[in-house]
Design an enzyme around this catalytic site. Structure first.
Site, PDB file in Angstrom:
ATOM      1  N   THR A  16       0.824  -1.210   0.000  1.00 31.80           N
ATOM      2  CA  THR A  16       0.000   0.000   0.000  1.00 31.80           C
ATOM      3  C   THR A  16       0.861   1.263   0.000  1.00 31.80           C
ATOM      4  OG1 THR A  16      -0.143   0.108   2.415  1.00 31.80           O
ATOM      5  CG2 THR A  16      -1.831  -1.181   1.279  1.00 31.80           C
ATOM      6  N   ASP A  17       0.210   2.381  -0.313  1.00 35.91           N
ATOM      7  CA  ASP A  17       0.883   3.681  -0.264  1.00 35.91           C
ATOM      8  C   ASP A  17       0.568   4.348   1.081  1.00 35.91           C
ATOM      9  OD1 ASP A  17      -1.732   4.675  -0.472  1.00 35.91           O
ATOM     10  OD2 ASP A  17      -1.519   5.199  -2.589  1.00 35.91           O
ATOM     11  N   GLN A  18       0.921   5.606   1.232  1.00 39.64           N
ATOM     12  CA  GLN A  18       0.702   6.318   2.497  1.00 39.64           C
ATOM     13  C   GLN A  18      -0.771   6.408   2.876  1.00 39.64           C
ATOM     14  OE1 GLN A  18       2.892  10.035   1.884  1.00 39.64           O
ATOM     15  NE2 GLN A  18       3.980   9.554   3.773  1.00 39.64           N
TER      16      GLN A  18
END
Length: 138
Positions: A16-18
């Site tokens: 996942t990203d931030q």
């Protein structure tokens, strides 16, 4: 007859990203997981192709993203073998979370030899095990 496989997985934090949303390239990784499981369910694990000096190179890939997957979601990847011949294969994929379609895609592959050149699987020992699968596709 469509050959298909259903693979379950859980979104890992590293995917996942931030914002906690899955990075888009991970869907292609999940397509590979589904494809490998489909071959395994056909009693033809990919390692058996490799042992004979064959590879299955991706020459085309696409993915349509419909809704985001998020960290810790339980996903189901449905993989279908749309077409297979002695030289190439086509697959389609659908990724679901709780029966909601998140993404769908396709990949096209060619069989290659150790030198990376196109190969005809009929010339390899694995052919008698692969041929019945081709007949099911017609």
């Amino acid at each position: 007859m469509v050959l298909s496989s259903k693979t379950s997985l859980r979104v890992r934090y590293s995917e996942t990203d931030q914002m906690g949303i899955v990075y888009h390239a991970n869907y292609l990784v999940w397509f590979e997981v589904g494809r490998s499981e489909l071959f395994r369910e056909l009693n033809l694990p990919y390692t058996q192709f490799e042992e004979q000096g064959l590879g299955l190179a991706v020459i085309e890939a696409s993915c349509r993203y419909r809704k985001p997957a998020r960290y810790d979601d339980e996903l189901v990847v449905i993989t279908e073998m749309d077409q297979i011949s002695s030289r190439a294969a086509k697959f389609s994929y659908r990724v679901y979370h709780e029966e909601i379609l998140l993404a769908e895609g396709k990949t096209v592959h060619v069989f290659i030899n150790k030198e990376g050149r196109p190969a005809d699987v009929r010339k390899y020992a694995i052919w008698p095990r692969l041929e019945p699968i081709l007949k099911k596709q017609t």
